[in-house]
Design an enzyme around this catalytic site. Structure first.
Site, PDB file in Angstrom:
ATOM      1  N   ASP A  74       0.825  -1.210   0.000  1.00 38.57           N
ATOM      2  CA  ASP A  74       0.000   0.000   0.000  1.00 38.57           C
ATOM      3  C   ASP A  74       0.865   1.269   0.000  1.00 38.57           C
ATOM      4  O   ASP A  74       2.029   1.248   0.372  1.00 38.57           O
ATOM      5  CB  ASP A  74      -0.885   0.034   1.256  1.00 38.57           C
ATOM      6  CG  ASP A  74      -1.993  -1.011   1.226  1.00 38.57           C
ATOM      7  OD1 ASP A  74      -1.999  -1.862   0.319  1.00 38.57           O
ATOM      8  OD2 ASP A  74      -2.844  -0.972   2.140  1.00 38.57           O
ATOM      9  N   HIS A 121       3.899  -2.195   3.024  1.00 40.65           N
ATOM     10  CA  HIS A 121       3.887  -0.832   2.475  1.00 40.65           C
ATOM     11  C   HIS A 121       5.169  -0.554   1.696  1.00 40.65           C
ATOM     12  O   HIS A 121       6.261  -0.697   2.251  1.00 40.65           O
ATOM     13  CB  HIS A 121       3.744   0.193   3.607  1.00 40.65           C
ATOM     14  CG  HIS A 121       2.435   0.102   4.325  1.00 40.65           C
ATOM     15  ND1 HIS A 121       2.181  -0.860   5.276  1.00 40.65           N
ATOM     16  CD2 HIS A 121       1.287   0.819   4.190  1.00 40.65           C
ATOM     17  CE1 HIS A 121       0.931  -0.718   5.713  1.00 40.65           C
ATOM     18  NE2 HIS A 121       0.373   0.292   5.073  1.00 40.65           N
TER      19      HIS A 121
END
Ligand SMILES: [Zn+2]
Length: 247
Positions: free
Chosen positions: A52, A203
């Protein structure tokens, strides 16, 4: 355990589902109470790496290099604002065969936003990613995982499948490569015991700005792929699980 996953568990329990069915509760028609979301399939050897908050020039190119070296494809939930700043990285992600998903333009807490703003965040991110890659965007991960009926409705109206996760890397905490890796390994092992695939939340960027330090995440992924080489584990992208989602 993220609140959203706890919510799945609570609803599954309320519906009297067997423990083994927990992973699929969100895919079952009964769970339309809070909206259908995609988490993982039922094969414990399947693992999806999901990233993400990119693209991020301080980590995404390095991550692409690691994934290419191991011949593994992953799923990237990009923020529109960063994609607009670094379209060339988005193009590289798509060209390497990874799946690109929508993570909104600016990463607001969508559950507290009015419907028009939610829709605008999703529509703009979709348009941007599709303009850059020429490919249709099919998946959406809500920022902060904050699911609410209005958010899920907006996503589905745009033909997007909301995607959650069932293993958290906690790579936004300063826990180092070993810490991230052990979170991933423990989560995968637990899912295997429970007979479900693993959807790993990691991430490659940071929603507060371009240039977030994510090299520990890149190194942890390299180590994970190293350790799993030659084992039964198969790294998949989230589209591998859409058949279950539409059942
Ligand atoms: Zn995010």
């Amino acid at each position: 355990m993220p609140g959203a996953i706890a919510e799945v568990a609570a609803v599954a329990a309320a519906l009297g589902l067997a423990a083994g069915g927990f992973a699929y509760a969100s895919l079952w028609p009964a769970s339309q109470i809070f909206g259908r979301t995609l988490i993982a399939g039922e094969d414990g050897d399947e693992v999806a790496l999901t990233f993400d908050d990119g693209p991020n020039d301080a980590a995404t190119p390095q991550l692409l290099e690691v994934l290419a070296r191991h011949g593994v494809r992953a799923t990237f939930f990009n923020m529109g604002n960063f994609a607009r700043e670094r379209p060339e990285i988005v193009k590289q992600v798509a060209a390497a065969g990874h799946v690109l998903g929508n993570h909104s333009m600016s990463h607001p807490r969508l559950s507290t936003e009015p419907a028009a703003r939610i829709r605008q965040e999703l529509v703009e991110c979709n348009a941007l990613l599709e303009d850059i890659t020429g490919l249709a965007v099919k998946f959406f991960r809500p920022p902060f995982g904050a699911r609410r009926p209005a958010v899920l409705r907006a996503a589905r109206e745009l033909g997007l499948t909301p995607v959650m996760w069932n293993v958290t890397g906690y790579d936004w905490n300063p826990i180092g490569v070993e810490g991230i890796l052990s979170n991933l390994e423990n989560g995968i092992a637990q899912n295997r015991r429970d007979g479900r695939g693993s959807n790993l939340l990691l991430h490659d960027g940071g929603h507060r700005g371009m240039g977030a330090e994510r090299m520990d995440t890149v190194r942890a992924v390299d180590r994970l792929l190293e350790t799993r080489r030659g084992t039964a584990t198969r790294f998949v992208t989230v589209d591998a699980w859409t058949t279950a989602a539409t059942a």
